[in-house]
Every structure is written in C-alpha cells, then in structure tokens.
Motif scaffolding. Structure first.
Motif: not given
Length: 95
Positions: A67-76
């Motif tokens: 899956s491609y998303s324009r948002e970065d994956p959540p971190v921390g």
C-alpha cells in the motif's frame, strides 16, 4: 434485505458526496453540517473505526500488494497511540 440496506445507504450518500465535491467549502455553510463534520472527526479521533485500517492491511498482505501512502508511517509515541487505538477498536467491536 442487507443488500437493500446497502443500496439505500449508497443512494442516500450520493447526493451529499456530489454536492461536497462540487462545492467543497460551501458544503459546511450551516451549523448542522459543521456539527456533523466535527462529530465525525471526534469519532475518528477516538479510534473506534481504526479496525478498518487493520482490515485494509490484512487484505493488502493477502493480495501481496504494497500500500502506498503520501503520509509517513507513524513513529514513536504516534505509532504507540495508533496501535493502541487499533487494539481498542478491535476490542470494542468484538465485544
């Protein structure tokens, strides 16, 4: 019966979706629309619907598609908050 419920819901939403796509900001020009938008955003913030993200991830994995998303994956902390909401959503929906 269930198909007719889905059909009626889709027809009922079509007018609002077309109106909102043509008149983007004018769609929220009355207090009821603004209330509805903020209520929907509050439900989204609680995470009650996050189980749908898990279903989408499962379908992507089973299909072997990334899956491609324009948002970065959540971190921390954001990632912990995201996964807690997903688990809470599953717990509430399975209860």
């Amino acid at each position: 019966g269930l198909a007719m419920i889905f059909f009626a819901a889709m027809i009922g939403q079509l007018n609002s979706q077309v109106n909102a796509s043509v008149c983007m900001l004018d769609y929220c020009d009355n207090y009821f629309s603004v209330f509805t938008m903020w209520f929907a955003m509050a439900i989204e913030f609680t995470g009650l619907l996050h189980s749908s993200y898990l279903i989408a991830m499962l379908v992507n994995k089973l299909a072997g598609v990334d899956s491609y998303s324009r948002e970065d994956p959540p971190v921390g902390g954001a990632a912990v908050f995201y996964w807690l909401r997903c688990l809470a959503s599953l717990a509430i929906l399975s209860f």
